[in-house]
Design a protein around this motif. Sequence first.
Motif, mmCIF file in Angstrom:
data_model
loop_
_atom_site.group_PDB
_atom_site.id
_atom_site.type_symbol
_atom_site.label_atom_id
_atom_site.label_comp_id
_atom_site.label_asym_id
_atom_site.label_seq_id
_atom_site.Cartn_x
_atom_site.Cartn_y
_atom_site.Cartn_z
ATOM 1 N N CYS A 26 -80.255 50.554 17.232
ATOM 2 C CA CYS A 26 -79.961 50.710 18.659
ATOM 3 C C CYS A 26 -79.073 49.570 19.172
ATOM 4 C CB CYS A 26 -81.253 50.790 19.467
ATOM 5 S SG CYS A 26 -82.406 49.459 19.172
ATOM 6 N N GLU A 27 -78.529 49.779 20.350
ATOM 7 C CA GLU A 27 -77.582 48.842 20.952
ATOM 8 C C GLU A 27 -78.195 47.465 21.203
ATOM 9 O OE1 GLU A 27 -75.296 48.661 25.165
ATOM 10 O OE2 GLU A 27 -75.278 50.577 24.129
ATOM 11 N N SER A 28 -79.473 47.429 21.525
ATOM 12 C CA SER A 28 -80.140 46.156 21.793
ATOM 13 C C SER A 28 -81.123 45.820 20.676
ATOM 14 C CB SER A 28 -80.856 46.213 23.139
ATOM 15 O OG SER A 28 -81.798 47.270 23.123
ATOM 16 N N CYS A 29 -80.712 46.030 19.452
ATOM 17 C CA CYS A 29 -81.550 45.787 18.278
ATOM 18 C C CYS A 29 -81.994 44.322 18.249
ATOM 19 C CB CYS A 29 -80.766 46.112 17.017
ATOM 20 S SG CYS A 29 -81.699 45.851 15.496
ATOM 21 N N VAL A 30 -83.270 44.108 17.942
ATOM 22 C CA VAL A 30 -83.792 42.736 17.907
ATOM 23 C C VAL A 30 -83.088 41.917 16.833
ATOM 24 C CG1 VAL A 30 -86.042 43.270 18.903
ATOM 25 C CG2 VAL A 30 -85.737 43.418 16.433
ATOM 26 N N TRP A 31 -82.678 42.578 15.746
ATOM 27 C CA TRP A 31 -81.966 41.856 14.688
ATOM 28 C C TRP A 31 -80.556 41.475 15.130
ATOM 29 C CZ3 TRP A 31 -84.237 39.410 11.072
ATOM 30 C CH2 TRP A 31 -85.466 39.845 10.576
ATOM 31 N N LEU A 32 -79.945 42.318 15.923
ATOM 32 C CA LEU A 32 -78.604 42.010 16.426
ATOM 33 C C LEU A 32 -78.660 40.834 17.394
ATOM 34 C CD1 LEU A 32 -75.620 42.669 16.507
ATOM 35 C CD2 LEU A 32 -76.103 44.361 18.259
ATOM 36 N N TYR A 78 -80.969 38.500 17.473
ATOM 37 C CA TYR A 78 -81.285 37.322 16.658
ATOM 38 C C TYR A 78 -80.052 36.831 15.907
ATOM 39 C CZ TYR A 78 -83.207 34.578 12.808
ATOM 40 O OH TYR A 78 -83.457 33.580 11.895
ATOM 41 N N ALA A 79 -79.298 37.762 15.315
ATOM 42 C CA ALA A 79 -78.108 37.387 14.546
ATOM 43 C C ALA A 79 -77.053 36.732 15.434
ATOM 44 C CB ALA A 79 -77.532 38.611 13.848
ATOM 45 N N GLN A 80 -76.854 37.239 16.654
ATOM 46 C CA GLN A 80 -75.871 36.643 17.553
ATOM 47 C C GLN A 80 -76.319 35.262 18.039
ATOM 48 O OE1 GLN A 80 -75.220 39.806 20.389
ATOM 49 N NE2 GLN A 80 -73.574 40.674 19.145
ATOM 50 N N GLU A 81 -77.612 35.104 18.287
ATOM 51 C CA GLU A 81 -78.124 33.782 18.659
ATOM 52 C C GLU A 81 -77.980 32.808 17.497
ATOM 53 O OE1 GLU A 81 -82.110 34.513 19.968
ATOM 54 O OE2 GLU A 81 -81.458 35.246 21.930
ATOM 55 N N LEU A 82 -78.220 33.294 16.284
ATOM 56 C CA LEU A 82 -78.060 32.464 15.093
ATOM 57 C C LEU A 82 -76.598 32.088 14.894
ATOM 58 C CD1 LEU A 82 -79.954 31.354 12.920
ATOM 59 C CD2 LEU A 82 -79.378 33.340 11.522
ATOM 60 N N LEU A 83 -75.702 33.010 15.182
ATOM 61 C CA LEU A 83 -74.269 32.742 15.092
ATOM 62 C C LEU A 83 -73.874 31.632 16.068
ATOM 63 C CD1 LEU A 83 -71.713 33.821 13.640
ATOM 64 C CD2 LEU A 83 -71.382 35.326 15.578
ATOM 65 N N ASP A 84 -74.368 31.699 17.294
ATOM 66 C CA ASP A 84 -74.099 30.643 18.279
ATOM 67 C C ASP A 84 -74.675 29.309 17.823
ATOM 68 O OD1 ASP A 84 -72.808 32.437 19.909
ATOM 69 O OD2 ASP A 84 -74.544 32.786 21.193
ATOM 70 N N TYR A 85 -75.874 29.339 17.287
ATOM 71 C CA TYR A 85 -76.535 28.115 16.811
ATOM 72 C C TYR A 85 -75.731 27.484 15.680
ATOM 73 C CZ TYR A 85 -79.986 25.224 14.399
ATOM 74 O OH TYR A 85 -80.630 24.190 13.777
ATOM 75 N N TYR A 86 -75.340 28.300 14.699
ATOM 76 C CA TYR A 86 -74.575 27.770 13.570
ATOM 77 C C TYR A 86 -73.180 27.314 13.983
ATOM 78 C CZ TYR A 86 -77.971 28.991 9.962
ATOM 79 O OH TYR A 86 -79.079 29.051 9.163
ATOM 80 N N ARG A 87 -72.595 27.955 14.990
ATOM 81 C CA ARG A 87 -71.279 27.531 15.479
ATOM 82 C C ARG A 87 -71.342 26.104 16.003
ATOM 83 N NH1 ARG A 87 -69.928 32.340 18.610
ATOM 84 N NH2 ARG A 87 -68.959 33.563 17.016
ATOM 85 N N GLN A 88 -72.437 25.754 16.666
ATOM 86 C CA GLN A 88 -72.609 24.402 17.188
ATOM 87 C C GLN A 88 -72.864 23.413 16.061
ATOM 88 O OE1 GLN A 88 -72.364 23.404 20.402
ATOM 89 N NE2 GLN A 88 -71.769 25.475 20.925
ATOM 90 N N LYS A 89 -73.632 23.829 15.083
ATOM 91 C CA LYS A 89 -74.057 22.923 14.015
ATOM 92 C C LYS A 89 -73.059 22.849 12.860
ATOM 93 C CE LYS A 89 -78.407 21.576 12.104
ATOM 94 N NZ LYS A 89 -79.801 21.817 11.949
ATOM 95 N N TYR A 90 -72.543 24.003 12.462
ATOM 96 C CA TYR A 90 -71.595 24.096 11.344
ATOM 97 C C TYR A 90 -70.377 24.889 11.807
ATOM 98 C CZ TYR A 90 -76.133 23.486 9.064
ATOM 99 O OH TYR A 90 -77.377 23.061 8.721
ATOM 100 N N PRO A 91 -69.347 24.230 12.305
ATOM 101 C CA PRO A 91 -68.204 24.970 12.877
ATOM 102 C C PRO A 91 -67.419 25.820 11.876
ATOM 103 C CG PRO A 91 -68.041 22.604 13.322
ATOM 104 C CD PRO A 91 -69.233 22.814 12.468
ATOM 105 N N THR A 92 -67.501 25.513 10.589
ATOM 106 C CA THR A 92 -66.753 26.302 9.611
ATOM 107 C C THR A 92 -67.695 27.202 8.819
ATOM 108 O OG1 THR A 92 -66.925 24.552 7.956
ATOM 109 C CG2 THR A 92 -64.976 24.534 9.345
ATOM 110 N N ASP A 93 -67.208 28.338 8.404
ATOM 111 C CA ASP A 93 -67.943 29.298 7.581
ATOM 112 C C ASP A 93 -69.230 29.773 8.254
ATOM 113 O OD1 ASP A 93 -67.874 30.846 5.312
ATOM 114 O OD2 ASP A 93 -69.170 29.493 4.195
#
Length: 114
Positions: free
Chosen positions: A41-47, A49-64
């Motif tokens: 679904c459009e508001s999938c809990v995994w989606l 979570y994955a987008q929040e994880l992407l934001d978190y990793y962008r702050q911590k690890y800017p590459t890859d």
Amino acid sequence: MSIAANNGFSVIKKCTQRFLASYNMRPPIEPEPGLCCQEGCESCVWLVYAQELLDYYRQKYPTDTLNKVKEEIGDKIESPSVREYVMMELAMTEKRYRNMAAIGVKKKKPGEGK
């Protein structure tokens, strides 16, 4: 017109909340088993979570960043169709992020001052 304004403000509010959550440098909380309906679904809990994880990793690890997120959640999502859906959405999110980042970069023309 008020509907569009309300939708715009809700998007800004969500983005601000996600930014503040990533600014605190706490990893997002993984969805509990059984929360996903396995429908993609459009508001999938995994989606989410994955987008929040992407934001978190962008702050911590800017590459890859995207590959780190894919490694983190790839085996955790049970349904292959939901996994593909989340991975596709993540790739599109990362592409939009890179396009937005590239807008601010100005290239010098040959012969311009050094």
